[in-house]
Design a protein around this motif. Structure first.
Motif, PDB file in Angstrom:
ATOM      1  N   GLN A   1      -4.914   9.002   3.520  1.00  0.00           N
ATOM      2  CA  GLN A   1      -5.557   8.198   2.485  1.00  0.00           C
ATOM      3  C   GLN A   1      -4.596   7.074   2.119  1.00  0.00           C
ATOM      4  O   GLN A   1      -3.474   7.332   1.684  1.00  0.00           O
ATOM      5  CB  GLN A   1      -5.878   9.029   1.251  1.00  0.00           C
ATOM      6  CG  GLN A   1      -6.659   8.285   0.199  1.00  0.00           C
ATOM      7  CD  GLN A   1      -8.036   7.851   0.687  1.00  0.00           C
ATOM      8  OE1 GLN A   1      -8.776   8.621   1.266  1.00  0.00           O
ATOM      9  NE2 GLN A   1      -8.359   6.588   0.461  1.00  0.00           N
TER      10      GLN A   1
ATOM     11  N   HIS B   1       0.815  -1.204   0.000  1.00  0.00           N
ATOM     12  CA  HIS B   1       0.000   0.000   0.000  1.00  0.00           C
ATOM     13  C   HIS B   1       0.857   1.265   0.000  1.00  0.00           C
ATOM     14  O   HIS B   1       2.030   1.232   0.332  1.00  0.00           O
ATOM     15  CB  HIS B   1      -0.920   0.014   1.234  1.00  0.00           C
ATOM     16  CG  HIS B   1      -2.042  -0.959   1.139  1.00  0.00           C
ATOM     17  ND1 HIS B   1      -1.849  -2.326   1.093  1.00  0.00           N
ATOM     18  CD2 HIS B   1      -3.378  -0.767   1.081  1.00  0.00           C
ATOM     19  CE1 HIS B   1      -3.023  -2.926   1.010  1.00  0.00           C
ATOM     20  NE2 HIS B   1      -3.960  -2.006   1.004  1.00  0.00           N
TER      21      HIS B   1
ATOM     22  N   THR C   1      -5.824  12.516   8.921  1.00  0.00           N
ATOM     23  CA  THR C   1      -6.455  11.534   8.046  1.00  0.00           C
ATOM     24  C   THR C   1      -5.494  11.215   6.916  1.00  0.00           C
ATOM     25  O   THR C   1      -5.105  12.098   6.152  1.00  0.00           O
ATOM     26  CB  THR C   1      -7.775  12.079   7.467  1.00  0.00           C
ATOM     27  OG1 THR C   1      -8.636  12.458   8.543  1.00  0.00           O
ATOM     28  CG2 THR C   1      -8.458  11.038   6.587  1.00  0.00           C
TER      29      THR C   1
ATOM     30  N   TRP D   1      -6.511  -3.342   6.396  1.00  0.00           N
ATOM     31  CA  TRP D   1      -6.120  -2.625   5.181  1.00  0.00           C
ATOM     32  C   TRP D   1      -6.956  -3.116   4.010  1.00  0.00           C
ATOM     33  O   TRP D   1      -7.035  -4.297   3.749  1.00  0.00           O
ATOM     34  CB  TRP D   1      -4.634  -2.840   4.905  1.00  0.00           C
ATOM     35  CG  TRP D   1      -3.799  -2.442   6.085  1.00  0.00           C
ATOM     36  CD1 TRP D   1      -3.219  -3.277   6.991  1.00  0.00           C
ATOM     37  CD2 TRP D   1      -3.500  -1.128   6.514  1.00  0.00           C
ATOM     38  NE1 TRP D   1      -2.572  -2.552   7.954  1.00  0.00           N
ATOM     39  CE2 TRP D   1      -2.724  -1.225   7.685  1.00  0.00           C
ATOM     40  CE3 TRP D   1      -3.810   0.148   6.025  1.00  0.00           C
ATOM     41  CZ2 TRP D   1      -2.252  -0.112   8.371  1.00  0.00           C
ATOM     42  CZ3 TRP D   1      -3.332   1.253   6.711  1.00  0.00           C
ATOM     43  CH2 TRP D   1      -2.568   1.125   7.863  1.00  0.00           C
ATOM     44  N   THR D   2      -7.563  -2.182   3.294  1.00  0.00           N
ATOM     45  CA  THR D   2      -8.363  -2.509   2.118  1.00  0.00           C
ATOM     46  C   THR D   2      -7.696  -1.868   0.899  1.00  0.00           C
ATOM     47  O   THR D   2      -6.626  -1.272   1.008  1.00  0.00           O
ATOM     48  CB  THR D   2      -9.801  -1.974   2.280  1.00  0.00           C
ATOM     49  OG1 THR D   2      -9.744  -0.540   2.396  1.00  0.00           O
ATOM     50  CG2 THR D   2     -10.476  -2.564   3.517  1.00  0.00           C
ATOM     51  N   ASN D   3      -8.358  -1.966  -0.249  1.00  0.00           N
ATOM     52  CA  ASN D   3      -7.801  -1.360  -1.458  1.00  0.00           C
ATOM     53  C   ASN D   3      -7.676   0.154  -1.323  1.00  0.00           C
ATOM     54  O   ASN D   3      -6.768   0.751  -1.867  1.00  0.00           O
ATOM     55  CB  ASN D   3      -8.647  -1.710  -2.680  1.00  0.00           C
ATOM     56  CG  ASN D   3      -8.390  -3.130  -3.136  1.00  0.00           C
ATOM     57  OD1 ASN D   3      -7.360  -3.729  -2.816  1.00  0.00           O
ATOM     58  ND2 ASN D   3      -9.328  -3.703  -3.870  1.00  0.00           N
ATOM     59  N   SER D   4      -8.614   0.775  -0.610  1.00  0.00           N
ATOM     60  CA  SER D   4      -8.569   2.214  -0.388  1.00  0.00           C
ATOM     61  C   SER D   4      -9.323   2.524   0.896  1.00  0.00           C
ATOM     62  O   SER D   4     -10.477   2.117   1.051  1.00  0.00           O
ATOM     63  CB  SER D   4      -9.191   2.963  -1.563  1.00  0.00           C
ATOM     64  OG  SER D   4      -9.076   4.354  -1.364  1.00  0.00           O
ATOM     65  N   SER D   5      -8.665   3.222   1.799  1.00  0.00           N
ATOM     66  CA  SER D   5      -9.327   3.539   3.066  1.00  0.00           C
ATOM     67  C   SER D   5      -8.676   4.755   3.709  1.00  0.00           C
ATOM     68  O   SER D   5      -7.578   5.165   3.345  1.00  0.00           O
ATOM     69  CB  SER D   5      -9.258   2.341   4.021  1.00  0.00           C
ATOM     70  OG  SER D   5      -7.920   1.928   4.203  1.00  0.00           O
ATOM     71  N   GLU D   6      -9.397   5.334   4.666  1.00  0.00           N
ATOM     72  CA  GLU D   6      -8.858   6.421   5.461  1.00  0.00           C
ATOM     73  C   GLU D   6      -8.302   5.830   6.752  1.00  0.00           C
ATOM     74  O   GLU D   6      -8.986   5.070   7.431  1.00  0.00           O
ATOM     75  CB  GLU D   6      -9.929   7.466   5.761  1.00  0.00           C
ATOM     76  CG  GLU D   6     -10.347   8.239   4.539  1.00  0.00           C
ATOM     77  CD  GLU D   6     -11.334   9.360   4.844  1.00  0.00           C
ATOM     78  OE1 GLU D   6     -11.861   9.421   5.979  1.00  0.00           O
ATOM     79  OE2 GLU D   6     -11.573  10.171   3.939  1.00  0.00           O
ATOM     80  N   TYR D   7      -7.065   6.181   7.052  1.00  0.00           N
ATOM     81  CA  TYR D   7      -6.365   5.697   8.237  1.00  0.00           C
ATOM     82  C   TYR D   7      -6.144   6.913   9.138  1.00  0.00           C
ATOM     83  O   TYR D   7      -5.517   7.889   8.721  1.00  0.00           O
ATOM     84  CB  TYR D   7      -5.039   5.067   7.800  1.00  0.00           C
ATOM     85  CG  TYR D   7      -4.169   4.523   8.897  1.00  0.00           C
ATOM     86  CD1 TYR D   7      -4.553   3.413   9.639  1.00  0.00           C
ATOM     87  CD2 TYR D   7      -2.934   5.106   9.169  1.00  0.00           C
ATOM     88  CE1 TYR D   7      -3.733   2.887  10.628  1.00  0.00           C
ATOM     89  CE2 TYR D   7      -2.100   4.583  10.147  1.00  0.00           C
ATOM     90  CZ  TYR D   7      -2.510   3.479  10.877  1.00  0.00           C
ATOM     91  OH  TYR D   7      -1.689   2.972  11.846  1.00  0.00           O
TER      92      TYR D   7
ATOM     93  N   TRP E   1       0.442   5.754   0.891  1.00  0.00           N
ATOM     94  CA  TRP E   1      -0.349   6.662   1.714  1.00  0.00           C
ATOM     95  C   TRP E   1      -0.015   8.116   1.381  1.00  0.00           C
ATOM     96  O   TRP E   1       1.049   8.418   0.847  1.00  0.00           O
ATOM     97  CB  TRP E   1      -0.085   6.408   3.203  1.00  0.00           C
ATOM     98  CG  TRP E   1       1.348   6.650   3.575  1.00  0.00           C
ATOM     99  CD1 TRP E   1       2.377   5.757   3.480  1.00  0.00           C
ATOM    100  CD2 TRP E   1       1.917   7.874   4.017  1.00  0.00           C
ATOM    101  NE1 TRP E   1       3.554   6.354   3.857  1.00  0.00           N
ATOM    102  CE2 TRP E   1       3.297   7.664   4.205  1.00  0.00           C
ATOM    103  CE3 TRP E   1       1.398   9.135   4.295  1.00  0.00           C
ATOM    104  CZ2 TRP E   1       4.152   8.657   4.638  1.00  0.00           C
ATOM    105  CZ3 TRP E   1       2.256  10.130   4.734  1.00  0.00           C
ATOM    106  CH2 TRP E   1       3.611   9.882   4.907  1.00  0.00           C
TER     107      TRP E   1
ATOM    108  N   SER F   1      -4.045   3.500  -0.009  1.00  0.00           N
ATOM    109  CA  SER F   1      -4.586   2.700  -1.117  1.00  0.00           C
ATOM    110  C   SER F   1      -3.554   1.671  -1.553  1.00  0.00           C
ATOM    111  O   SER F   1      -2.353   1.821  -1.314  1.00  0.00           O
ATOM    112  CB  SER F   1      -4.962   3.600  -2.288  1.00  0.00           C
ATOM    113  OG  SER F   1      -3.846   4.324  -2.747  1.00  0.00           O
TER     114      SER F   1
END
Length: 154
Positions: free
Chosen positions: A149, A89, A147, A121-127, A91, A151
């Motif tokens: 991003q 991923h 925040t 963890w996904t293909n796209s997420s806010e951490y 970020w 992915s």
């Protein structure tokens, strides 16, 4: 494991290793050199950096400028995120909410940790990353939630 974390693990226990790592990171992202940070600890889900109160980070009141603390928070939060996300991923910071709690009159320490432990963890997420900055008396002077991003790499 991120390249930054690999370098940290190589240098952290060497003479001047933390200083060398801090300077190397600032060469990669030059804006952070404005606060002259010193990394104290880096591992997945944790980053601790220190900043001396020095003329370049002061405001007209003689206290640490709010934006210097934002810079410190982004550095700690971003480096912690880099050490935490899987190598599959990438970020980027997307936003930051900050609270200025009191005047910062001393050297400072920033501690960055994830808001949520065991993040999936996904293909796209806010951490979300918590950053707390404390003074020499360990009193909070600043808090942020950043925040990120995150992915999957293409």
């Amino acid at each position: 494991m991120s390249q930054a974390l690999k370098i940290w693990e190589t240098l952290e226990n060497k003479p001047a290793g933390k200083w060398t790592f801090s300077k190397m990171l600032c060469l990669k992202a030059p804006y952070f050199s404005s606060i002259s940070p010193l990394f104290e600890q880096l591992q997945p889900s944790l980053c601790i950096i220190r900043m001396k109160k020095h003329r370049a980070v002061l405001n007209h009141l003689g206290t640490v400028h709010a934006i210097a603390m934002c810079n410190m928070a982004e550095l700690a939060g971003g480096t912690m995120t880099d050490a935490t996300v899987p190598s599959t991923h990438r970020w980027i910071p997307k936003g930051m909410t900050v609270e200025y709690l009191k005047k910062a009159k001393t050297d400072l320490t920033a501690t960055a940790t994830p808001v949520q432990a065991n993040f999936v963890w996904t293909n796209s997420s806010e951490y979300l990353v918590n950053v707390e900055i404390t003074d020499e008396a360990q009193q909070p002077v600043f808090r942020a939630v950043i925040t990120m991003q995150v992915s999957a790499k293409k």
